[in-house]
Write an enzyme that holds these catalytic residues in place. Sequence first.
Site, PDB file in Angstrom:
ATOM      1  N   TYR A   1      36.881  24.782  46.384  1.00 57.44           N
ATOM      2  CA  TYR A   1      38.176  25.078  45.905  1.00 57.44           C
ATOM      3  C   TYR A   1      38.952  23.984  45.712  1.00 57.44           C
ATOM      4  CZ  TYR A   1      37.260  29.751  47.933  1.00 57.44           C
ATOM      5  OH  TYR A   1      36.822  30.830  48.185  1.00 57.44           O
ATOM      6  N   SER A   2      39.470  23.909  44.521  1.00 51.54           N
ATOM      7  CA  SER A   2      40.331  22.650  43.914  1.00 51.54           C
ATOM      8  C   SER A   2      41.375  22.453  44.953  1.00 51.54           C
ATOM      9  CB  SER A   2      40.891  22.871  42.496  1.00 51.54           C
ATOM     10  OG  SER A   2      39.914  23.381  41.665  1.00 51.54           O
TER      11      SER A   2
ATOM     12  N   TYR B   1      35.101  27.582  35.416  1.00 51.99           N
ATOM     13  CA  TYR B   1      34.087  28.299  36.409  1.00 51.99           C
ATOM     14  C   TYR B   1      33.928  29.679  35.611  1.00 51.99           C
ATOM     15  CZ  TYR B   1      31.826  29.891  40.326  1.00 51.99           C
ATOM     16  OH  TYR B   1      31.142  30.703  41.373  1.00 51.99           O
TER      17      TYR B   1
ATOM     18  N   GLU C   1      36.465  21.319  34.152  1.00 55.97           N
ATOM     19  CA  GLU C   1      36.055  21.908  34.962  1.00 55.97           C
ATOM     20  C   GLU C   1      36.533  23.446  35.029  1.00 55.97           C
ATOM     21  OE1 GLU C   1      35.236  19.826  39.068  1.00 55.97           O
ATOM     22  OE2 GLU C   1      37.013  21.021  39.344  1.00 55.97           O
TER      23      GLU C   1
ATOM     24  N   CYS D   1      40.973  23.366  33.344  1.00 53.57           N
ATOM     25  CA  CYS D   1      40.670  24.067  34.534  1.00 53.57           C
ATOM     26  C   CYS D   1      40.857  25.317  34.702  1.00 53.57           C
ATOM     27  CB  CYS D   1      41.260  23.650  35.775  1.00 53.57           C
ATOM     28  SG  CYS D   1      40.364  23.775  37.513  1.00 53.57           S
TER      29      CYS D   1
HETATM   30  C1  LIG Z   1      34.672  23.411  41.184  1.00 50.75           C
HETATM   31  C2  LIG Z   1      35.277  24.788  41.638  1.00 50.75           C
HETATM   32  C3  LIG Z   1      36.636  24.822  42.127  1.00 50.75           C
HETATM   33  C4  LIG Z   1      37.170  26.138  42.379  1.00 50.75           C
HETATM   34  N1  LIG Z   1      38.535  26.332  42.841  1.00 50.75           N
HETATM   35  C5  LIG Z   1      39.047  27.465  43.124  1.00 50.75           C
HETATM   36  C6  LIG Z   1      40.228  27.472  43.326  1.00 50.75           C
HETATM   37  O1  LIG Z   1      41.057  26.388  43.318  1.00 50.75           O
HETATM   38  N2  LIG Z   1      40.884  28.754  43.673  1.00 50.75           N
HETATM   39  C7  LIG Z   1      40.229  30.042  43.835  1.00 50.75           C
HETATM   40  O2  LIG Z   1      40.570  30.987  43.974  1.00 50.75           O
HETATM   41  N3  LIG Z   1      38.651  29.831  43.406  1.00 50.75           N
HETATM   42  C8  LIG Z   1      38.079  28.533  43.021  1.00 50.75           C
HETATM   43  N4  LIG Z   1      36.872  28.539  42.775  1.00 50.75           N
HETATM   44  C9  LIG Z   1      36.056  29.832  42.980  1.00 50.75           C
HETATM   45  C10 LIG Z   1      35.456  29.791  44.247  1.00 50.75           C
HETATM   46  O3  LIG Z   1      34.642  28.757  44.715  1.00 50.75           O
HETATM   47  C11 LIG Z   1      34.796  31.037  44.777  1.00 50.75           C
HETATM   48  O4  LIG Z   1      33.773  31.461  43.842  1.00 50.75           O
HETATM   49  C12 LIG Z   1      35.902  32.153  44.662  1.00 50.75           C
HETATM   50  O5  LIG Z   1      36.816  32.097  45.781  1.00 50.75           O
HETATM   51  C13 LIG Z   1      34.902  33.631  45.047  1.00 50.75           C
HETATM   52  O6  LIG Z   1      34.140  33.371  46.201  1.00 50.75           O
HETATM   53  P1  LIG Z   1      34.124  34.532  47.225  1.00 50.75           P
HETATM   54  O7  LIG Z   1      33.199  33.904  48.467  1.00 50.75           O
HETATM   55  O8  LIG Z   1      35.588  35.304  47.649  1.00 50.75           O
HETATM   56  O9  LIG Z   1      33.291  35.784  46.399  1.00 50.75           O
HETATM   57  P2  LIG Z   1      31.844  35.893  46.685  1.00 50.75           P
HETATM   58  O10 LIG Z   1      31.445  36.862  47.842  1.00 50.75           O
HETATM   59  O11 LIG Z   1      31.105  34.733  46.454  1.00 50.75           O
HETATM   60  O12 LIG Z   1      31.665  36.883  45.652  1.00 50.75           O
HETATM   61  C14 LIG Z   1      31.547  36.515  44.198  1.00 50.75           C
HETATM   62  C15 LIG Z   1      30.462  37.150  43.472  1.00 50.75           C
HETATM   63  O13 LIG Z   1      30.838  38.375  43.377  1.00 50.75           O
HETATM   64  C16 LIG Z   1      30.418  39.124  42.191  1.00 50.75           C
HETATM   65  N5  LIG Z   1      31.636  39.533  41.331  1.00 50.75           N
HETATM   66  C17 LIG Z   1      32.673  38.842  41.099  1.00 50.75           C
HETATM   67  N6  LIG Z   1      33.517  39.502  40.444  1.00 50.75           N
HETATM   68  C18 LIG Z   1      33.055  40.984  40.134  1.00 50.75           C
HETATM   69  C19 LIG Z   1      33.226  41.837  39.475  1.00 50.75           C
HETATM   70  N7  LIG Z   1      34.175  41.999  38.542  1.00 50.75           N
HETATM   71  N8  LIG Z   1      32.360  42.808  39.174  1.00 50.75           N
HETATM   72  C20 LIG Z   1      30.965  42.465  39.653  1.00 50.75           C
HETATM   73  N9  LIG Z   1      30.523  41.411  40.494  1.00 50.75           N
HETATM   74  C21 LIG Z   1      31.511  40.705  40.615  1.00 50.75           C
HETATM   75  C22 LIG Z   1      29.612  37.863  41.342  1.00 50.75           C
HETATM   76  O14 LIG Z   1      28.384  37.884  41.667  1.00 50.75           O
HETATM   77  C23 LIG Z   1      30.142  36.658  42.170  1.00 50.75           C
HETATM   78  O15 LIG Z   1      29.357  35.614  42.030  1.00 50.75           O
HETATM   79  C24 LIG Z   1      36.346  27.320  42.413  1.00 50.75           C
HETATM   80  C25 LIG Z   1      35.069  27.231  41.843  1.00 50.75           C
HETATM   81  C26 LIG Z   1      34.721  25.856  41.757  1.00 50.75           C
HETATM   82  C27 LIG Z   1      32.863  25.514  41.259  1.00 50.75           C
HETATM   83  N1  LIG Z   2      37.821  23.755  39.251  1.00 55.51           N
HETATM   84  C1  LIG Z   2      37.319  24.904  39.020  1.00 55.51           C
HETATM   85  O1  LIG Z   2      36.484  25.115  38.330  1.00 55.51           O
HETATM   86  C2  LIG Z   2      38.108  26.102  39.210  1.00 55.51           C
HETATM   87  C3  LIG Z   2      39.438  25.899  39.890  1.00 55.51           C
HETATM   88  C4  LIG Z   2      40.280  27.120  40.228  1.00 55.51           C
HETATM   89  C5  LIG Z   2      39.738  28.172  39.709  1.00 55.51           C
HETATM   90  N2  LIG Z   2      38.561  28.133  39.057  1.00 55.51           N
HETATM   91  C6  LIG Z   2      38.203  29.508  38.492  1.00 55.51           C
HETATM   92  O2  LIG Z   2      38.959  29.861  37.531  1.00 55.51           O
HETATM   93  C7  LIG Z   2      38.877  31.330  37.072  1.00 55.51           C
HETATM   94  C8  LIG Z   2      40.585  31.524  37.131  1.00 55.51           C
HETATM   95  O3  LIG Z   2      40.538  32.986  37.495  1.00 55.51           O
HETATM   96  P1  LIG Z   2      42.015  33.598  38.243  1.00 55.51           P
HETATM   97  O4  LIG Z   2      41.409  35.004  38.540  1.00 55.51           O
HETATM   98  O5  LIG Z   2      42.769  32.688  38.887  1.00 55.51           O
HETATM   99  O6  LIG Z   2      42.681  33.681  36.575  1.00 55.51           O
HETATM  100  P2  LIG Z   2      43.884  34.825  36.364  1.00 55.51           P
HETATM  101  O7  LIG Z   2      44.859  34.846  37.013  1.00 55.51           O
HETATM  102  O8  LIG Z   2      43.201  36.134  35.970  1.00 55.51           O
HETATM  103  O9  LIG Z   2      44.189  34.405  34.993  1.00 55.51           O
HETATM  104  C9  LIG Z   2      43.274  33.874  33.872  1.00 55.51           C
HETATM  105  C10 LIG Z   2      44.019  34.117  32.541  1.00 55.51           C
HETATM  106  O10 LIG Z   2      43.392  33.716  31.725  1.00 55.51           O
HETATM  107  C11 LIG Z   2      43.335  34.779  30.711  1.00 55.51           C
HETATM  108  N3  LIG Z   2      41.896  34.577  29.923  1.00 55.51           N
HETATM  109  C12 LIG Z   2      40.893  35.591  29.965  1.00 55.51           C
HETATM  110  N4  LIG Z   2      39.958  35.309  29.035  1.00 55.51           N
HETATM  111  C13 LIG Z   2      40.247  34.184  28.497  1.00 55.51           C
HETATM  112  C14 LIG Z   2      39.781  33.373  27.456  1.00 55.51           C
HETATM  113  N5  LIG Z   2      38.575  33.871  26.835  1.00 55.51           N
HETATM  114  N6  LIG Z   2      40.303  32.360  27.049  1.00 55.51           N
HETATM  115  C15 LIG Z   2      41.597  31.999  27.702  1.00 55.51           C
HETATM  116  N7  LIG Z   2      42.338  32.625  28.397  1.00 55.51           N
HETATM  117  C16 LIG Z   2      41.681  33.914  29.047  1.00 55.51           C
HETATM  118  C17 LIG Z   2      43.444  35.846  31.463  1.00 55.51           C
HETATM  119  O11 LIG Z   2      43.955  36.974  30.518  1.00 55.51           O
HETATM  120  P3  LIG Z   2      43.660  38.586  30.641  1.00 55.51           P
HETATM  121  O12 LIG Z   2      43.002  38.829  32.273  1.00 55.51           O
HETATM  122  O13 LIG Z   2      44.934  39.275  30.337  1.00 55.51           O
HETATM  123  O14 LIG Z   2      42.607  38.855  29.616  1.00 55.51           O
HETATM  124  C18 LIG Z   2      44.609  35.693  32.260  1.00 55.51           C
HETATM  125  O15 LIG Z   2      45.756  35.282  31.749  1.00 55.51           O
HETATM  126  C19 LIG Z   2      38.249  31.689  38.238  1.00 55.51           C
HETATM  127  O16 LIG Z   2      36.812  32.009  37.715  1.00 55.51           O
HETATM  128  C20 LIG Z   2      38.185  30.708  39.136  1.00 55.51           C
HETATM  129  O17 LIG Z   2      36.931  31.022  40.276  1.00 55.51           O
HETATM  130  C21 LIG Z   2      37.932  27.252  38.748  1.00 55.51           C
END
Ligand SMILES: Cc1cc2nc3c(=O)[nH]c(=O)nc-3n(C[C@H](O)[C@H](O)[C@H](O)COP(=O)(O)OP(=O)(O)OC[C@H]3O[C@@H](n4cnc5c(N)ncnc54)[C@H](O)[C@@H]3O)c2cc1C
Ligand SMILES: NC(=O)c1ccc[n+]([C@@H]2O[C@H](COP(=O)([O-])OP(=O)(O)OC[C@H]3O[C@@H](n4cnc5c(N)ncnc54)[C@H](OP(=O)(O)O)[C@@H]3O)[C@@H](O)[C@H]2O)c1
Length: 314
Positions: A95-96, A314, A312, A272
Site C-alpha cells: 500500500y502506498s 498496477y 508506479e 500512480c
Molecule cells: C506498489 C503498490 C502500491 C499499492 N497501493 C495501494 C493503495 O495505496 N491503495 C490500495 O487500495 N491498493 C493499493 N495497491 C493494491 C494492493 O496491494 C492490493 O492489491 C489490493 O488492496 C487488493 O488486495 P486484496 O488482498 O484486497 O485482494 P486479493 O485477495 O489479493 O484479490 C485480488 C485478486 O482478485 C482478483 N480480482 C480482482 N478484481 C477482480 C474482478 N473484478 N474480477 C475477477 N477477479 C478479480 C484478481 O485475481 C486479483 O489479483 C498497491 C499495489 C502496489 C503494487
Molecule cells: N503505487 C501503486 O502502484 C498503486 C497505488 C495505489 C493504487 N494502485 C492501484 O491503482 C488502481 C486504482 O484503482 P481504484 O479502484 O482506486 O481507482 P478508481 O477509484 O476506480 O478510479 C480509477 C479511475 O481511472 C479511470 N480509468 C479507467 N481506465 C482508465 C484508463 N485506461 N486511463 C485513464 N483512466 C482510466 C476510471 O474510470 P472508469 O472506471 O469510469 O472507466 C476511474 O475514473 C488499482 O488497481 C490499485 O491497486 C496502485
Amino acid sequence: MAAAVSAALSLPSSSKSTSLPTRTSIISPDRISFKKVSSFAVQRGGSWGKGGISESPGDDRGSGEGEVPYREGQSIGVIADGVDKNGKPHKLRLYSIASSAIGDFGDSKTVSLCVKRLVYTNDQGEIVKGVCSNFLCDLKPGAEVKITGPVGKEMLMPKDPNATIIMLATGTGIAPFRSFLWKMFFEKHDDYKFNGLAWLFLGVPTSSSLLYKEEFEKMKEKNPDNMRVDFAVSREQTNEKGEKMYIQTRMAQYAEELWELLKKDNTFVYMCGLKGMEKGIDDIMVSLAAKDGIDWLDYKKQLKKAEQWNVEVY
Ligand SMILES: Cc1cc2nc3c(=O)[nH]c(=O)nc-3n(C[C@H](O)[C@H](O)[C@H](O)COP(=O)(O)OP(=O)(O)OC[C@H]3O[C@@H](n4cnc5c(N)ncnc54)[C@H](O)[C@@H]3O)c2cc1C
Ligand SMILES: NC(=O)c1ccc[n+]([C@@H]2O[C@H](COP(=O)([O-])OP(=O)(O)OC[C@H]3O[C@@H](n4cnc5c(N)ncnc54)[C@H](OP(=O)(O)O)[C@@H]3O)[C@@H](O)[C@H]2O)c1
C-alpha cells in the site's frame, strides 16, 4: 460495493529513533483536521519476507523519527491476519503511504493509508472479498497489524524545493501525492520550503470518490502561485467532443503547457494508479512531441534516466 477509507496506523515509539537525524518539522495549523480517523497499534515485523523493517540506516531509510521511518513516496506491506486456502499465512500486499514522513499528527508515530475495499463477483456469480483490503477496511481501533517495509524508490519526492512536480493519479493512486503535498504545504521544515509548482491531476469515477478534495482545495487557496489541481471525473464529465473525462483527457486540455514544462530540467512527473492510464498519457505525449520533431518514447527514456518520469501503476 467498493469504498475508499483513510486510516492512520500508529507505530510504537522506540529508543532506536534517537539515532536518526533530528530535524525541525511542524504541522501548519492550516491543515484539515480529521473527523474520522481510526488508529491501530502496529507490531514490528522484521522477519516477514523481503519487506522486513530495516534495522540499519541507509538510503532507503526514511526521515521520520518513529520506529518505522519512511520517505514520501514509499509503500508499506501489510499481512492480513488469518490463513489462505492452503493454510499458509496470507502474502503481503503493498500500500502506498498517504502521509508525509512525519505522519498526519506530526509525531512520526503514524502512517496513513488510502485503501480501496475490493469486492467483485467471480465467474461463478459468487461475491468475493479481497483479503487484505477488507482486512484493513474492517479493522477496529486498537487492533494490531503486521506491516513490512517501507519499500520503494521509484516515487521518492524530489529534493529540489523549486521543482515543478506534475502528479498524475487515478483513484487510490492519489496516496503518494497526498504525502508529497502535505510536506510541501501543510508542514514547516527547517531544511525544505517548497517554492516550485505542484500540479495535481486526479482521475476518479464519481465526484463522491474525489479523495482528499478539501485538503487539496485548502492547500491551493493558501498557495495559489505554487499549486494547481485538475480533476477528471470519468462518469460525470466529458470533454467538448463528448468523450469520457479520463485523466489524460483533462491533461490534453493543457497539452501545450505541459509539453513546455516537460522541456525544463527541473520538471518531475509522477504517475500512480491504474495501469491503463500510462498508455493514455503516452498517446497524448506522442503527438505533442511529434510537433517538435521529437520521438516521445526516446524522450521518455531520457526523462526516466534523469528520474524525471516516474511511474508506479498496477
Ligand atoms: C506498489 C503498490 C502500491 C499499492 N497501493 C495501494 C493503495 O495505496 N491503495 C490500495 O487500495 N491498493 C493499493 N495497491 C493494491 C494492493 O496491494 C492490493 O492489491 C489490493 O488492496 C487488493 O488486495 P486484496 O488482498 O484486497 O485482494 P486479493 O485477495 O489479493 O484479490 C485480488 C485478486 O482478485 C482478483 N480480482 C480482482 N478484481 C477482480 C474482478 N473484478 N474480477 C475477477 N477477479 C478479480 C484478481 O485475481 C486479483 O489479483 C498497491 C499495489 C502496489 C503494487
Ligand atoms: N503505487 C501503486 O502502484 C498503486 C497505488 C495505489 C493504487 N494502485 C492501484 O491503482 C488502481 C486504482 O484503482 P481504484 O479502484 O482506486 O481507482 P478508481 O477509484 O476506480 O478510479 C480509477 C479511475 O481511472 C479511470 N480509468 C479507467 N481506465 C482508465 C484508463 N485506461 N486511463 C485513464 N483512466 C482510466 C476510471 O474510470 P472508469 O472506471 O469510469 O472507466 C476511474 O475514473 C488499482 O488497481 C490499485 O491497486 C496502485
